[in-house]
Design an enzyme around this catalytic site. Structure first.
Site, PDB file in Angstrom:
ATOM      1  N   GLY A  15      46.032  34.372  38.607  1.00  0.00           N
ATOM      2  CA  GLY A  15      44.723  34.564  39.221  1.00  0.00           C
ATOM      3  C   GLY A  15      43.675  33.641  38.645  1.00  0.00           C
ATOM      4  O   GLY A  15      42.515  34.022  38.481  1.00  0.00           O
ATOM      5  N   ARG A  20      34.756  32.669  40.880  1.00  0.00           N
ATOM      6  CA  ARG A  20      33.938  33.624  40.118  1.00  0.00           C
ATOM      7  C   ARG A  20      34.795  34.647  39.389  1.00  0.00           C
ATOM      8  O   ARG A  20      34.320  35.698  38.983  1.00  0.00           O
ATOM      9  CB  ARG A  20      32.955  34.341  41.058  1.00  0.00           C
ATOM     10  CG  ARG A  20      31.873  33.418  41.549  1.00  0.00           C
ATOM     11  CD  ARG A  20      30.839  34.056  42.486  1.00  0.00           C
ATOM     12  NE  ARG A  20      30.932  35.484  42.681  1.00  0.00           N
ATOM     13  CZ  ARG A  20      30.239  36.378  41.977  1.00  0.00           C
ATOM     14  NH1 ARG A  20      29.419  35.994  41.014  1.00  0.00           N
ATOM     15  NH2 ARG A  20      30.372  37.678  42.225  1.00  0.00           N
ATOM     16  N   SER A 147      42.403  48.844  34.908  1.00  0.00           N
ATOM     17  CA  SER A 147      41.090  49.149  35.478  1.00  0.00           C
ATOM     18  C   SER A 147      40.678  50.543  35.055  1.00  0.00           C
ATOM     19  O   SER A 147      41.530  51.417  34.813  1.00  0.00           O
ATOM     20  CB  SER A 147      41.140  49.077  37.006  1.00  0.00           C
ATOM     21  OG  SER A 147      39.960  49.606  37.585  1.00  0.00           O
ATOM     22  N   TYR A 162      45.186  51.544  44.591  1.00  0.00           N
ATOM     23  CA  TYR A 162      44.764  50.652  43.517  1.00  0.00           C
ATOM     24  C   TYR A 162      44.852  51.354  42.170  1.00  0.00           C
ATOM     25  O   TYR A 162      45.371  50.802  41.190  1.00  0.00           O
ATOM     26  CB  TYR A 162      43.333  50.192  43.783  1.00  0.00           C
ATOM     27  CG  TYR A 162      42.766  49.242  42.747  1.00  0.00           C
ATOM     28  CD1 TYR A 162      43.094  47.890  42.768  1.00  0.00           C
ATOM     29  CD2 TYR A 162      41.892  49.694  41.765  1.00  0.00           C
ATOM     30  CE1 TYR A 162      42.564  47.016  41.835  1.00  0.00           C
ATOM     31  CE2 TYR A 162      41.359  48.831  40.829  1.00  0.00           C
ATOM     32  CZ  TYR A 162      41.695  47.490  40.869  1.00  0.00           C
ATOM     33  OH  TYR A 162      41.171  46.626  39.929  1.00  0.00           O
ATOM     34  N   ALA A 164      46.771  53.809  41.338  1.00  0.00           N
ATOM     35  CA  ALA A 164      48.182  53.980  40.998  1.00  0.00           C
ATOM     36  C   ALA A 164      48.786  52.685  40.476  1.00  0.00           C
ATOM     37  O   ALA A 164      49.567  52.687  39.519  1.00  0.00           O
ATOM     38  CB  ALA A 164      48.954  54.471  42.223  1.00  0.00           C
ATOM     39  N   LYS A 166      47.290  50.247  38.939  1.00  0.00           N
ATOM     40  CA  LYS A 166      46.776  49.937  37.609  1.00  0.00           C
ATOM     41  C   LYS A 166      47.322  50.908  36.558  1.00  0.00           C
ATOM     42  O   LYS A 166      47.566  50.529  35.410  1.00  0.00           O
ATOM     43  CB  LYS A 166      45.244  49.945  37.619  1.00  0.00           C
ATOM     44  CG  LYS A 166      44.635  48.830  38.467  1.00  0.00           C
ATOM     45  CD  LYS A 166      45.061  47.456  37.971  1.00  0.00           C
ATOM     46  CE  LYS A 166      44.343  46.329  38.688  1.00  0.00           C
ATOM     47  NZ  LYS A 166      44.691  44.988  38.181  1.00  0.00           N
ATOM     48  N   ILE A 195      32.966  44.539  37.188  1.00  0.00           N
ATOM     49  CA  ILE A 195      32.667  43.195  36.701  1.00  0.00           C
ATOM     50  C   ILE A 195      32.137  42.371  37.873  1.00  0.00           C
ATOM     51  O   ILE A 195      32.585  42.542  39.013  1.00  0.00           O
ATOM     52  CB  ILE A 195      33.925  42.538  36.093  1.00  0.00           C
ATOM     53  CG1 ILE A 195      34.567  43.464  35.039  1.00  0.00           C
ATOM     54  CG2 ILE A 195      33.567  41.192  35.476  1.00  0.00           C
ATOM     55  CD1 ILE A 195      33.673  43.820  33.863  1.00  0.00           C
TER      56      ILE A 195
END
Length: 256
Positions: A15, A20, A147, A162, A164, A166, A195
């Site tokens: 990633g 940004r 997260s 999401y 789950a 993480k 963030i």
């Protein structure tokens, strides 16, 4: 176990391309400290441009490979390129991932599997590809992005799938850390809250800002450089006694 931290250091960052994103900021930070870099991203142009900039400005070795991290064959291909062109890998930083705001009741199996495949399986694929070499060399650092959503069941944007994915990353990290604890290789997760990136449905524009900051006790968004500074420490020589941990960086959104 006493290990000698190598002078030549390679970090694999997934990633890394997003303008940004945390991955790009970390890559810039590490390039300035003399790390060699293997950059992974779905956007080949952005990652390739970044690698070329690093080679010219910092004199390091930097290689970018367009990779779908959910595909183990693609990850293996990227790994072969990195191993051929870069010094031995010392650190793997799993940042690539996707968000999804779909409520659980509206989430179908295809959407569920896509989020889990990119976030959790992608992190597994990349980690699995490089960890054996680290263990063989008896030194290495693995940091994976979780997260606050993994602890709270959802966030201010993403929801159950999401969360789950993480949580799976955190569980995998702990299990791996136990397996390799006596090898000189560490595995940790970090759990950011909100963030200032584009993962939550695009840039957090002024009209959306109050909604997000109202959920943060510190009253502001986190910055990518704050996250990359934590990652830099965790992959550095002073973090060898930290493994199997999830480090919160969340502006007080979840205490404990």
């Amino acid at each position: 176990m006493t290990t000698v931290y190598p002078a030549e250091k390679t970090a694999i960052i997934t990633g890394a391309g997003s303008p940004r994103g945390i991955g790009r900021d970390l890559a810039i930070r590490l390039a300035g400290k003399g790390w060699h870099l293997g950059l992974v991203d779905r956007d080949a142009a952005l990652a390739t441009e970044l690698a070329e900039t690093f080679r010219q400005e910092h004199g390091i070795k930097a290689v970018a490979v367009e990779t779908d991290i959910s595909d183990p064959a693609a990850v293996d291909h990227a790994g072969s390129i990195f191993e051929a062109e870069l010094p031995p890998v010392l650190a793997v930083v799993n940042i690539a991932g996707i968000s999804d705001p779909t409520p659980f009741m509206q989430t179908d199996i295809a959407r569920w599997e896509r989020v889990l495949k990119v976030n959790a399986t992608g992190t597994f694929n990349v980690t699995k590809r490089f960890v054996a070499g680290m263990v063989e060399r008896k030194i290495g650092r693995i940091v994976s992005l979780s997260s606050t959503a993994a602890q709270s069941g959802g966030g201010t944007f993403s929801t159950a799938a999401y969360a789950a994915s993480k949580a799976a990353i955190e569980g995998m990290t702990r299990g791996l850390a136990l397996e390799i604890a006596n090898t000189g290789v560490t595995a940790n997760a970090i759990a950011p809250a909100i963030i200032d990136t584009d993962i939550m449905g695009g840039t957090i524009t002024p009209d959306r800002l109050d909604y997000f900051t109202s959920r943060l006790p510190v009253g502001r968004l986190g910055r990518v450089d704050e996250v990359s500074a934590l990652i830099e420490f965790l992959i550095g020589p002073d973090a060898g006694y930290i493994t199997g941990a999830t480090l919160n960086i969340n502006g007080g959104a979840r205490i404990g």
